[in-house]
Write a protein that holds these residues in place. Structure first.
Motif: not given
Length: 290
Positions: A106-107, A110-111, A113-114, A128, A241, A244-245
């Protein structure tokens, strides 16, 4: 025939990328992970651990811990042995010894995606939710390395009890880096002296790596031709996450990989993997692991 000739020419000129075709030697050690799982941090920790007398930075990290997906076969063959090499590859029986880094997917999502935004693989407006669907479905640029679950499981279930395999969780590093770094040092045959560990941790901190990135971003292959407004060294957080997710993205990841996540100690926030509309994707994503 033509493809084969092109491959030979690239090898002779040193313009090929080694990656899965890297020549492997018996005294090699590999640092392996799915992308955005802490591999760069571990590279700095190990480079500073093995070379405490040298100022390690992005400009020379590929000298001390070369990236098999960035350098040619010729360059890697010229690297002094014994080598410590970075890889994102799924299981390769030739790797004699490796440190495998795993991070909560899950983290990772996010990473990653950036990362995709920084490298221009997606636009800033890219949803996202769509990115996570592609992440779970194996449709990203890292498809050749498998999905997160395929990559992790390919190593965990083949080498998990092998003496030449060290599993390191990103979250454990964040929680107790002296303990985890000491484990890595012992695995590499380095005496884990407290003063050495303290120095390595300080020289490899997220803040120092961010400073080095800003200073050397035009010298490092990983950053010099890419957006400077999005850092390569991210927040280096664990559990981000949760804030932010999107919930539907969390459910999708847990629905696909919940069983493996729990086996690695990651608690699920939903019962998504039992929801009917997720079961098809979960079964498809889990198929290679059975």
């Amino acid at each position: 025939m033509l493809f084969g000739m092109k491959s030979v020419v690239k090898d002779l000129l040193g313009t090929d990328i080694a990656d899965r075709n890297v020549a492997v030697y018996a005294d090699d050690t590999f640092i392996v992970s799915y992308p955005r799982s802490g591999n760069t941090w571990i590279r700095f920790l190990i480079a500073n651990l093995l070379h405490p007398e040298i100022e390690v930075g992005f400009a020379n990290i590929d000298t001390f811990v070369p990236d098999t997906a960035a350098l040619s076969s010729r360059a890697l063959k010229r690297t002094p042995r014994p080598r410590v090499l970075k890889s994102h590859q799924y299981f390769d029986h030739r790797y004699p010894k490796l440190i495998y880094i795993v991070r909560d997917p899950r983290d990772v999502a996010l990473s990653y995606y950036q990362f995709h935004r920084k490298y221009g693989f997606i636009q800033d407006s890219h949803p996202i939710e769509q990115f996570v669907a592609d992440f779970v479905g194996g449709r990203l640029i890292s498809a050749d390395w498998g999905t997160w679950a395929e990559n992790v499981a390919s190593w965990l279930y083949t080498r998990g009890h092998n003496s030449g395999f060290l599993l390191t969780r990103y979250e454990d590093l964040k929680q107790d880096i002296p303990r985890e770094l000491a484990r890595i040092a012992v695995f590499l045959g380095v005496e884990a002296k407290p003063e050495l560990l303290r120095s390595v941790i300080e020289r490899s901190s997220a803040q120092r790596m961010r400073e080095l990135e800003v200073k050397e971003q035009d010298q490092w292959l990983g950053t010099r031709k890419h957006r400077k407004d999005i850092p390569f060294v991210g927040e280096a957080s664990a559990g981000g996450w949760e804030q932010k997710l999107p919930p539907e993205s969390v459910a999708l990841i847990e629905g696909a990989w919940g069983e493996l996540m729990m086996a690695l100690g990651y608690k699920l926030s939903t019962t998504a993997w039992a929801i009917d509309d997720q079961r098809g994707l979960a079964a498809q994503s889990s198929q290679p692991l059975r």
